[in-house]
Design a protein around this motif. Sequence first.
Motif, short mmCIF file in Angstrom:
data_model
loop_
_atom_site.label_atom_id
_atom_site.label_comp_id
_atom_site.label_asym_id
_atom_site.label_seq_id
_atom_site.Cartn_x
_atom_site.Cartn_y
_atom_site.Cartn_z
N THR A 116 75.19 29.72 65.03
CA THR A 116 74.19 30.77 64.88
C THR A 116 74.28 31.33 63.47
O THR A 116 75.29 31.18 62.77
N ARG A 117 73.19 31.98 63.05
CA ARG A 117 73.18 32.63 61.74
C ARG A 117 74.29 33.67 61.65
O ARG A 117 74.94 33.81 60.62
N GLU A 118 74.55 34.38 62.72
CA GLU A 118 75.58 35.41 62.73
C GLU A 118 76.95 34.78 62.49
O GLU A 118 77.79 35.36 61.79
N LEU B 111 87.81 30.65 63.58
CA LEU B 111 87.85 29.26 63.15
C LEU B 111 86.46 28.66 63.25
O LEU B 111 85.99 27.98 62.31
N ARG B 112 85.79 28.90 64.35
CA ARG B 112 84.44 28.35 64.52
C ARG B 112 83.49 28.92 63.48
O ARG B 112 82.65 28.21 62.91
N ALA B 113 83.63 30.22 63.18
CA ALA B 113 82.74 30.86 62.22
C ALA B 113 82.93 30.30 60.81
O ALA B 113 81.95 29.98 60.12
N VAL B 114 84.19 30.17 60.37
CA VAL B 114 84.41 29.68 59.01
C VAL B 114 84.03 28.20 58.91
O VAL B 114 83.51 27.76 57.88
N TRP C 118 80.19 24.16 56.91
CA TRP C 118 79.13 23.20 57.19
C TRP C 118 77.84 23.61 56.48
O TRP C 118 77.18 22.77 55.85
N SER C 119 77.51 24.87 56.53
CA SER C 119 76.26 25.35 55.94
C SER C 119 76.23 25.17 54.43
O SER C 119 75.24 24.69 53.86
N ILE C 120 77.31 25.54 53.73
CA ILE C 120 77.27 25.41 52.27
C ILE C 120 77.36 23.94 51.86
O ILE C 120 76.87 23.55 50.80
N GLY C 121 77.94 23.10 52.73
CA GLY C 121 78.03 21.68 52.42
C GLY C 121 76.76 20.91 52.73
O GLY C 121 76.62 19.76 52.30
N HIS C 122 75.87 21.54 53.46
CA HIS C 122 74.61 20.88 53.82
C HIS C 122 73.40 21.64 53.30
O HIS C 122 72.28 21.44 53.79
N GLU D 147 73.14 33.55 51.63
CA GLU D 147 73.59 33.12 52.93
C GLU D 147 72.53 33.24 54.01
O GLU D 147 72.59 32.57 55.04
N ALA D 148 71.55 34.09 53.77
CA ALA D 148 70.48 34.26 54.76
C ALA D 148 69.59 33.03 54.83
O ALA D 148 68.89 32.83 55.84
N SER D 149 69.62 32.19 53.78
CA SER D 149 68.76 31.00 53.79
C SER D 149 69.54 29.71 53.92
O SER D 149 68.96 28.63 53.84
N LEU D 150 70.84 29.79 54.14
CA LEU D 150 71.63 28.58 54.32
C LEU D 150 71.22 27.87 55.61
O LEU D 150 70.86 28.53 56.59
#
Length: 585
Positions: free
Chosen positions: A481-483, A564-567, A572-576, A471-474
């Motif tokens: 934000t990364r957080e 909601l925004r975080a999930v 989005w990150s894992i899909g991209h 997850e640190a490199s997604l």
Amino acid sequence: MRPIPLVVLRLALPLAVAACALARPAAGEPTENASPAPKTCDTAGLALPPGFCATVFADKLGHARHLAVAADGTVYVNTWSGPYYKDKPAPDQGFLVALRDKDGDGRADEVGRFGETPAQGGRGGTGIGLFEGALYAEINDRIVRYALKEGELTPSSAAQTVVSGLPVTGDHPMHPLAFGPDGGLYVDLGSATNACEEHNRMPGSPGREPCDELLTRGGIWRYDARGSDQLFSSAERYATGLRNAEGLAFDSAGRFYATQHGRDQLAENWPKLYSRERGRELPAEELVEVRQGGDYGWPRCYFDPKLGRLVLGPEYGGDGEKAGLCADKIPPIAAFPAHWAPNALAIYEGTSFPDAYKGGAFIAFHGSWNRAPAPQQGYAVVFQPLSDGEPSGGYVLFADGFAGEHKDPSRAAHRPSGLAVGPDGALYVSDDQGGRIWKITYSGRADVGLAPAAPPAGEVASAAAAAPLDEASLPVHAGSTREEVLRGGKIFRGEIGDATCGGCHGPDGKGSPIGPDLTSGHWLWSDGDLQGITRTIENGVPQPKEHGGAMPPMGGVELKPEDLRAVASFVWSIGHAGAPAGGAN
């Protein structure tokens, strides 16, 4: 009304404790003595009771559902395809498989495929059985019959349609079958919905009244096993109120049994009435004795193991306690932990297992998906002792270890799906995840009592575990934000907020039979932008385009705006992950 034996109501105990506690023989049953232990034997990596052995009879057959064994030992298997398996490649040949062990080593050395192929429009099925020298099998919306000739591995005759027009839509499109001593072909028609709601699986949606679905689903239908070209209609309904009775079996006395998958999502759809903890433990899975004209309560009723009775569902005015009209419905004769998914049933009439197994029921549990974020359970075979058609003790864990390292639907190596007893008394177990069939035999004394499965003797070959997400490199959306991404991953897996996302989509987001792969970059409800993903999570997916399971808003939990925004950022990150960061693909 028949009371439920108290021993089957002890379902809140962990399985390991329950199996040991419930394994004590009932009064009058034989008990193990101090005689020498049975000789050790290979268990093919399964956990089995002392004296039981196993071989991998066949492997990699496709999505092996139910199976049947002929008098000459030939094993017939029905396999299935379709969206439930994320449309993985289907076999080029037919979906039916015939297997024969010519040298008697417990492993099939002759394999043949037959039946309708994908090119001919076939998608396989679940139901299969043998009656009066013929093989019956489900294919799409039909049950067909093949004449069997002595010596043939696969039938040379063409299939003859026995019944057609069976429903194939909705949540439970499969058609398990069994044959009665009256020459009846009994077919389960599982429900199209969770609880006959106006909006399937959506929060607060009331149940339809009357439930018109019961005219064509949610029960068992009877046809003439010797007949041909029969057409499905509501007139042949034999019993009603069974949400999904995948396990069907008759005993030697003619008693008819079925297992029932209990309903889902009490907590997700009715959070004011049910806590997350209660939702994981309700309702019980059931073993019922089927009676002509019997009503077993679905969709209005479910079985509460703690209360020991049928309870009125919230879609029909229930409050989690009152029985209402359910007091007049037929309760189960035995009950099992929630969401284990009983996919197959076999009454043991063989002679090679210990006497304590005679007349009892083996049940294959496919395994849960909706206990998330708590650990999933099931993925095992249990034995329920019966005497004169009634439970004579609690269930015993008979075979475990199928799932391998991961007991969840997205990563389990194997999931028990079918059961059959061979002419030599061996028990066959099929698996629709890895396509494996086990043959379980016994090498010990006949006068020992029931015992729970021993620890595994080895490792069941596990499905390749998905590499843990780095997850640190997604990639991170330009507006996130990364957080937020890291927090969203914890919410997705249920580490924060008791969310259930990982139960449907897998803890790594790569999908399961219940929910689609979120890492593929294939977007159905938006263009994959963060705003579109957020909107889909917030609104839910009441009518999926390509998958069977509807998703309640927020996945069935209450998410704060920041969660909601975080999930959404995490999805989005894992899909991209394979595309440049900064916006939609």
